[in-house]
Design a protein around this motif. Structure first.
Motif, short mmCIF file in Angstrom:
data_model
loop_
_atom_site.label_atom_id
_atom_site.label_comp_id
_atom_site.label_asym_id
_atom_site.label_seq_id
_atom_site.Cartn_x
_atom_site.Cartn_y
_atom_site.Cartn_z
N SER A 172 1.20 -18.87 -5.37
CA SER A 172 1.71 -17.71 -5.68
C SER A 172 2.31 -17.25 -4.33
O SER A 172 1.76 -17.43 -3.26
N GLU A 173 3.24 -16.28 -4.48
CA GLU A 173 3.80 -15.59 -3.30
C GLU A 173 3.93 -14.05 -3.60
O GLU A 173 4.31 -13.76 -4.66
N VAL A 174 3.63 -13.18 -2.61
CA VAL A 174 3.62 -12.00 -2.70
C VAL A 174 5.01 -11.21 -2.49
O VAL A 174 5.47 -11.53 -1.36
N TRP A 191 -5.99 -4.75 -2.77
CA TRP A 191 -4.34 -4.61 -2.91
C TRP A 191 -3.77 -4.40 -1.27
O TRP A 191 -2.97 -5.32 -1.07
N TYR A 230 -3.08 -7.93 0.91
CA TYR A 230 -2.07 -8.80 0.66
C TYR A 230 -0.88 -8.49 1.44
O TYR A 230 -0.52 -7.24 1.40
N GLU A 264 3.13 -13.47 1.87
CA GLU A 264 1.94 -14.29 1.87
C GLU A 264 2.27 -15.10 0.72
O GLU A 264 2.52 -14.98 -0.34
N VAL A 269 3.49 -8.79 1.93
CA VAL A 269 4.79 -9.40 1.37
C VAL A 269 5.10 -10.56 1.97
O VAL A 269 5.14 -10.55 3.35
N LEU A 280 4.00 -10.46 -7.89
CA LEU A 280 3.78 -11.83 -7.65
C LEU A 280 4.74 -12.89 -8.25
O LEU A 280 5.20 -12.46 -9.35
N LEU A 297 -6.77 -14.66 -6.40
CA LEU A 297 -6.28 -13.31 -7.09
C LEU A 297 -7.18 -12.74 -7.98
O LEU A 297 -6.79 -12.38 -8.92
N LEU A 309 0.97 -5.02 -7.49
CA LEU A 309 1.32 -6.17 -6.35
C LEU A 309 2.30 -6.90 -7.41
O LEU A 309 1.91 -7.43 -8.56
N ARG A 343 4.69 -4.80 -2.80
CA ARG A 343 3.70 -3.85 -3.08
C ARG A 343 4.24 -2.57 -3.59
O ARG A 343 5.24 -2.20 -2.95
N TRP A 356 4.22 -8.02 -12.36
CA TRP A 356 3.67 -7.10 -11.51
C TRP A 356 1.95 -7.16 -12.29
O TRP A 356 1.95 -7.27 -13.33
#
Length: 342
Positions: free
Chosen positions: A289-291, A195, A198, A202, A200, A307, A261, A305, A294, A337
């Motif tokens: 994917s994009e974060v 966790w 990663y 990214e 935000v 996503l 992931l 997370l 969190r 989530w």
């Protein structure tokens, strides 16, 4: 009196109506194996009883999206058998794991109606709940679907569009009872990234692709008992093509996201989802994917997370065109989530 049913059309729905869907379904280990055959799914928690027990669960649950597909399929004969397309999702929460041997049933409440300007169809908003044999809600979600009118002269209903939150609040996420990642084995899970690794903002290109085959998406549609005509009756579309079930695209994208992931072990909420463009046999699906966010949870070893995973036929990290609409290659925009080891 006819013994058969043509299904509901747009004019047949009323806001506030609750529909109990037919045919409960007992989940089997065979379905779980078939899910893994349809999608390149490799999540350790869903693959190994021993891995799941080391994480505090009694056994390996079925994939969260498999439970979603079963519940979704229960609702189709009453909600979307005459659909033009399923449009989106919101406010979905996974409240309890589902295990082989559980029996699932579903019920939906109509929460919104809006006739389209062409007078030939309208959008139906429903909140669907999936319940197990103990009458416990295992998941619920909102979806909206464009449904044909059976009688073009039927009067338009009063427009009611529900006010839907943009995302499930992190404080409302449910960590399954007993789940702990205190003894989590990253080597067995397939990747070292936890966790805290990663950030935000990214973005992750999941690299791999999967070409959609006609037999696969039709098998998936039948497996989930999805009776929407556009998925297996070529006469329903003027182009004669079979539209792939949107949930099939979701599962393909989720499975492809393993590369990057692998430790995103459980989906606990669906914030939003849009089937941006139709998907057909022959399309090669890729994912990125994009974060988005969190959050901590009440369990110290478990982090959440948020996503966005995008399924596309084109290049990674392309979402919209210059005019602001989804790029023509984008098939799915899915906001959710997941739970990960800290």
């Amino acid at each position: 009196m006819s013994k058969t049913s043509k299904g509901r059309f747009f004019e047949d729905y009323r806001v506030g109506e609750v529909i109990a869907h037919a045919v409960p379904r007992t989940v089997s280990g065979g379905e779980r194996a078939l899910y893994h055959a349809l999608y390149p799914a490799r999540g350790a928690l869903y693959s190994s009883d021993e891995f799941a027990r080391a994480c505090g669960l009694p056994a390996s649950p079925v994939d969260d999206l498999m439970a979603f597909h079963i519940v979704f399929g229960k609702s189709v004969p009453d909600i979307s058998v005459n659909a033009v397309a399923n449009l989106g999702y919101a406010q979905g929460r996974f409240l309890r794991p589902v295990y082989a041997g559980d029996t699932l049933r579903a019920a939906s409440e109509v929460i919104g109606l809006k006739q389209n300007s062409n007078g030939k169809s309208g959008v139906v908003y429903v909140r669907t709940k999936g319940l197990n044999q103990r009458d416990e809600v295992v998941l619920d979600y909102v979806r909206w679907v464009m449904v044909r009118k059976g009688d073009l002269d039927a009067p338009a209903p009063d427009t009611t569009v529900p006010d839907l939150a943009g995302a499930v609040d992190a404080g409302d996420l449910v960590v399954p009872e007993g789940l702990s990642f205190g003894s989590y084995d990253c080597a067995l899970a397939g990747a070292p990234h936890r966790w805290g690794d990663y950030a935000v903002g990214e973005q992750i290109d999941h690299i791999d692709g999967m070409t959609m085959e006609e037999a696969e998406h039709m098998l998936a549609t039948r497996l989930w008992q999805n009776t929407s005509k556009v998925h297996f009756d070529r006469t329903q579309r003027v182009d004669g093509k079979l539209l792939a079930y949107g949930g099939h695209v979701i599962s393909v994208a989720r499975a492809l996201s393993f590369n990057g992931l692998a430790n995103a072990q459980m989906i606990v909420a669906i914030n939003a989802g849009s089937h941006a463009n139709p998907c057909f046999a022959g399309d090669t699906i890729r994912a990125w994917s994009e974060v988005l966010d969190r959050a901590e949870t009440a369990v110290p070893s478990v982090g959440a997370l948020r996503l966005r995973t995008v399924a596309t036929k084109g290049d990674p990290f392309v979402l919209r065109g210059a005019e602001g609409k989804y790029h023509r290659d984008v098939l799915l925009d899915f906001d959710y989530w997941v739970l990960m080891p800290r």
